[in-house]
Design a protein around this motif. Structure first.
Motif, PDB file in Angstrom:
ATOM      1  N   MET A  67      -2.219   8.410   0.006  1.00  0.00           N
ATOM      2  CA  MET A  67      -2.028   7.422   1.063  1.00  0.00           C
ATOM      3  C   MET A  67      -3.375   6.997   1.637  1.00  0.00           C
ATOM      4  O   MET A  67      -3.571   5.843   2.034  1.00  0.00           O
ATOM      5  CB  MET A  67      -1.142   7.987   2.171  1.00  0.00           C
ATOM      6  N   ALA A  68      -4.322   7.944   1.670  1.00  0.00           N
ATOM      7  CA  ALA A  68      -5.666   7.623   2.156  1.00  0.00           C
ATOM      8  C   ALA A  68      -6.362   6.631   1.225  1.00  0.00           C
ATOM      9  O   ALA A  68      -7.154   5.799   1.667  1.00  0.00           O
ATOM     10  CB  ALA A  68      -6.494   8.901   2.290  1.00  0.00           C
ATOM     11  N   VAL A  69      -6.076   6.728  -0.083  1.00  0.00           N
ATOM     12  CA  VAL A  69      -6.627   5.754  -1.037  1.00  0.00           C
ATOM     13  C   VAL A  69      -6.121   4.356  -0.699  1.00  0.00           C
ATOM     14  O   VAL A  69      -6.885   3.381  -0.681  1.00  0.00           O
ATOM     15  CB  VAL A  69      -6.238   6.124  -2.496  1.00  0.00           C
ATOM     16  N   PHE A  70      -4.808   4.268  -0.418  1.00  0.00           N
ATOM     17  CA  PHE A  70      -4.249   2.978   0.017  1.00  0.00           C
ATOM     18  C   PHE A  70      -4.925   2.515   1.306  1.00  0.00           C
ATOM     19  O   PHE A  70      -5.251   1.339   1.461  1.00  0.00           O
ATOM     20  CB  PHE A  70      -2.741   3.105   0.256  1.00  0.00           C
ATOM     21  N   GLY A  71      -5.111   3.474   2.215  1.00  0.00           N
ATOM     22  CA  GLY A  71      -5.735   3.126   3.483  1.00  0.00           C
ATOM     23  C   GLY A  71      -7.160   2.629   3.312  1.00  0.00           C
ATOM     24  O   GLY A  71      -7.566   1.639   3.937  1.00  0.00           O
ATOM     25  N   PHE A  72      -7.930   3.311   2.455  1.00  0.00           N
ATOM     26  CA  PHE A  72      -9.315   2.897   2.222  1.00  0.00           C
ATOM     27  C   PHE A  72      -9.366   1.503   1.610  1.00  0.00           C
ATOM     28  O   PHE A  72     -10.194   0.665   1.991  1.00  0.00           O
ATOM     29  CB  PHE A  72     -10.015   3.895   1.305  1.00  0.00           C
ATOM     30  N   SER A  73      -8.456   1.245   0.670  1.00  0.00           N
ATOM     31  CA  SER A  73      -8.418  -0.093   0.066  1.00  0.00           C
ATOM     32  C   SER A  73      -8.019  -1.129   1.109  1.00  0.00           C
ATOM     33  O   SER A  73      -8.453  -2.279   1.052  1.00  0.00           O
ATOM     34  CB  SER A  73      -7.438  -0.123  -1.113  1.00  0.00           C
ATOM     35  N   SER A  74      -7.209  -0.691   2.091  1.00  0.00           N
ATOM     36  CA  SER A  74      -6.811  -1.592   3.168  1.00  0.00           C
ATOM     37  C   SER A  74      -7.956  -1.862   4.137  1.00  0.00           C
ATOM     38  O   SER A  74      -7.976  -2.882   4.810  1.00  0.00           O
ATOM     39  CB  SER A  74      -5.626  -1.003   3.939  1.00  0.00           C
ATOM     40  N   VAL A  75      -8.892  -0.922   4.231  1.00  0.00           N
ATOM     41  CA  VAL A  75     -10.082  -1.136   5.058  1.00  0.00           C
ATOM     42  C   VAL A  75     -11.033  -2.099   4.363  1.00  0.00           C
ATOM     43  O   VAL A  75     -11.498  -3.091   4.926  1.00  0.00           O
ATOM     44  CB  VAL A  75     -10.804   0.195   5.347  1.00  0.00           C
ATOM     45  N   LEU A  76     -11.323  -1.788   3.097  1.00  0.00           N
ATOM     46  CA  LEU A  76     -12.314  -2.560   2.340  1.00  0.00           C
ATOM     47  C   LEU A  76     -11.773  -3.921   1.914  1.00  0.00           C
ATOM     48  O   LEU A  76     -12.465  -4.942   2.034  1.00  0.00           O
ATOM     49  CB  LEU A  76     -12.749  -1.754   1.112  1.00  0.00           C
ATOM     50  N   GLY A  77     -10.518  -3.945   1.415  1.00  0.00           N
ATOM     51  CA  GLY A  77      -9.968  -5.147   0.800  1.00  0.00           C
ATOM     52  C   GLY A  77      -9.928  -6.382   1.680  1.00  0.00           C
ATOM     53  O   GLY A  77     -10.533  -7.408   1.344  1.00  0.00           O
ATOM     54  N   PRO A  78      -9.218  -6.321   2.813  1.00  0.00           N
ATOM     55  CA  PRO A  78      -9.102  -7.532   3.650  1.00  0.00           C
ATOM     56  C   PRO A  78     -10.451  -8.064   4.128  1.00  0.00           C
ATOM     57  O   PRO A  78     -10.668  -9.277   4.150  1.00  0.00           O
ATOM     58  CB  PRO A  78      -8.248  -7.048   4.833  1.00  0.00           C
ATOM     59  N   THR A  79     -11.349  -7.151   4.518  1.00  0.00           N
ATOM     60  CA  THR A  79     -12.660  -7.583   5.014  1.00  0.00           C
ATOM     61  C   THR A  79     -13.464  -8.247   3.904  1.00  0.00           C
ATOM     62  O   THR A  79     -14.035  -9.330   4.088  1.00  0.00           O
ATOM     63  CB  THR A  79     -13.436  -6.375   5.578  1.00  0.00           C
ATOM     64  N   LEU A  80     -13.490  -7.590   2.740  1.00  0.00           N
ATOM     65  CA  LEU A  80     -14.224  -8.145   1.606  1.00  0.00           C
ATOM     66  C   LEU A  80     -13.583  -9.447   1.130  1.00  0.00           C
ATOM     67  O   LEU A  80     -14.276 -10.422   0.814  1.00  0.00           O
ATOM     68  CB  LEU A  80     -14.276  -7.131   0.459  1.00  0.00           C
ATOM     69  N   GLY A  81     -12.232  -9.467   1.110  1.00  0.00           N
ATOM     70  CA  GLY A  81     -11.530 -10.676   0.679  1.00  0.00           C
ATOM     71  C   GLY A  81     -11.816 -11.854   1.580  1.00  0.00           C
ATOM     72  O   GLY A  81     -12.050 -12.974   1.115  1.00  0.00           O
TER      73      GLY A  81
END
Length: 521
Positions: free
Chosen positions: A140-154
């Motif tokens: 779940m933390a992997v999902f969370g980390f991608s949720s931190v990085l993804g939207p900002t980078l996107g």
């Protein structure tokens, strides 16, 4: 699966989580950028379909792969999932219109469904239920980390680069994941004595397609009471009946009916369905508030959702370790879901970015506490030989809940927005304005304008100065109409999550097994 040392298990999990991160980051990176992409490609009416098709294909892939991976092992499906996902991502970047994007997102969804089903089941293969809490928390933390990085980078990418790169930039991670899985993931002996349930798979797929299309098209493409929608629901019920008949006769059913005699499986999957319907249905429209109502650029839009992801990462990792240490899990669900209800309640009435950030933190806390629980309860309640199909059933109900939730919330959003715009138009008098200018002003009655701020500002500058106050008023009316529509969406999602919370009280808690060799309840 062969008995592995702890060190080897950790390296295998590294490969699994790399594949999961590849799928998750490709999903989250487009979340803040999707409104801008839709504004470029056109077709806001089809916005929910970009999400729906992904959920539809991933749902079907998830449930079919569950049984097949029990028979042939997880490794070939993990590899196939990553390859299919990479193909879909590459094609998404080549899209020239909304319909191509929808098609290619469907391919991505197939790959994602295979990856997620195989990844979560692999955890069950490697670790006992008592140990799984920690690893489920980390996943779940992997999902969370991608949720931190993804939207900002996107958001940053769509502001500074061509949007196509959103789908291409992480393709190298897919290649790394492939290499790691090939090198590290152990092979499993093939069960040659079991036959593939082709008939059950066909009827189950047709049932899911008819059901989800009915919810997706109802109220948008066709009226809810139309022949088409009623026909789809009747077809879904018919295929469900045929599926049940086929499963009763199948020697190795794709989704054994015996699973649904287990009260823990039934209640856990029902909670997962309802919770995801409310959560996904509401959260998918969050960028509309940040970018459309508040006028924040996609770059900074990612920063608004970041607190939710960071809170979720930290809390889910802690929750997973606590579950493994104590063997108790129900208390975390009872604690987490009220925070999700509170977070959605705040979202419904947020009127500033500061309030949105508070809502994100509260909701993220609830996600971190509640989300890791319900796959674990299902896996713990069945025997190890049913691990694949049980995990697939959990993913199936979650995906179906999310898909139906997005479709219903999309209908609520469009209906509410249309009603609000009609009410606003009644009080607007443009009879004294030059017809040519009035035609230009019509563009400011389209909610899509709010999702592309640079285009909106550019169009404003082309209008005569004496019209600017009228334009400003129209834009403000548009923002208010969108904000009111989103309030309705968030409250609807809130009501569903509240129902899921009530159901948690009926969930029977049994001790987490300390070995994969024991049979379930």
């Amino acid at each position: 699966m062969e008995e592995l040392s702890h060190k080897r298990k950790v390296t295998v999990m590294a490969a699994v989580m790399m594949a999961m991160f590849f799928a998750a980051i490709n999903q989250t990176i487009v979340s803040t950028a999707m409104p801008r992409i839709i504004a470029i490609l056109g077709g806001m009416d089809h916005y929910s379909w970009v999400i729906t098709i992904y959920m539809l294909t991933s749902t079907i892939a998830t449930v079919l792969v569950g049984k097949l991976s029990d028979m042939y092992g997880r490794k070939p499906f993990l590899l196939a999932g990553v390859i299919i996902f990479m193909i879909g991502a590459f094609l998404c970047g080549l899209s020239n219109d909304i319909f191509q994007l929808i098609t290619y997102r469907g391919i991505q969804g197939v790959g994602a469904g295979i990856i997620m089903s195989s990844a979560f089941t692999a955890v069950g293969d490697l670790f006992s239920p008592r140990e799984r809490g920690k690893w489920t928390g980390l996943m779940m933390a992997v999902f969370g980390f991608s949720s931190v990085l993804g939207p900002t980078l996107g958001g940053w990418l769509v502001d500074h680069m061509d949007w196509h790169w959103l789908f291409w930039i992480f393709l190298p991670i897919g290649i790394v994941a492939l290499v790691m899985i090939i090198a590290l993931f152990p092979k499993t002996e093939r069960k040659t004595d079991e036959k593939i349930d082709y008939l059950g798979s066909l009827f189950l797929s047709l049932m899911i397609i008819a059901l989800l299309l009915g919810f997706s098209w109802g109220g948008t493409e066709y009226e809810w009471g139309s022949v088409q929608i009623i026909g789809l629901f009747i077809a879904s019920a018919l295929f469900l009946g045929l599926f049940i008949v086929a499963e009763k006769k199948a020697s190795s059913p794709v989704l054994p009916l015996s699973l649904f005699k287990n009260d823990i499986v039934v209640i856990s999957n029902t909670i997962g369905f309802i919770m995801n319907a409310g959560m996904m249905g509401a959260l998918i429209y969050l960028p509309f508030f940040v970018q459309g109502v508040e006028g924040i650029s996609p770059t900074y839009s990612g920063y608004v959702t970041m607190p939710m992801s960071i809170t979720m990462v930290v809390v889910s990792a802690i929750t997973g370790r606590k579950i493994s240490a104590t063997g108790k899990y129900k208390r975390f669900a009872l604690l987490g879901l009220p925070f999700m209800v509170a977070g959605l309640s705040i979202m419904a009435y947020m009127d500033s970015i500061a309030v949105a950030v508070v809502a994100m933190v509260v909701f993220g806390l609830g996600l971190g506490l509640g989300m890791p629980i319900f796959s674990l309860t299902v896996q713990n309640a069945v025997s190890p030989k049913e691990l694949g199909v049980a995990t697939a059933s959990s993913q199936l109900f979650r995906n179906m809940g999310g898909t139906i939730g997005i479709a219903i919330m999309g209908t609520i959003m469009q209906t509410s927005l249309k009603h609000n715009m009609e009410d606003a138009a009644k009080g607007m008098d443009t009879s004294a304005i030059d017809p040519a200018v009035a035609q230009q002003l019509a563009a400011f009655q389209n909610p899509e304008m709010l999702l592309d701020q640079p285009k909106l500002e550019q169009l404003q500058q082309t209008l005569p100065p004496d019209i600017q106050p009228v334009v400003a008023g129209m834009i403000e009316t548009l923002r208010e109409s969108l904000s009111d529509a989103l309030t309705t969406v968030f409250l609807s999602g809130d009501a569903l999550v509240l129902v899921a919370f009530i159901l948690v009280f009926f969930l029977r808690e049994i001790p987490l097994r300390t070995s994969n060799k024991e049979t379930g309840e």
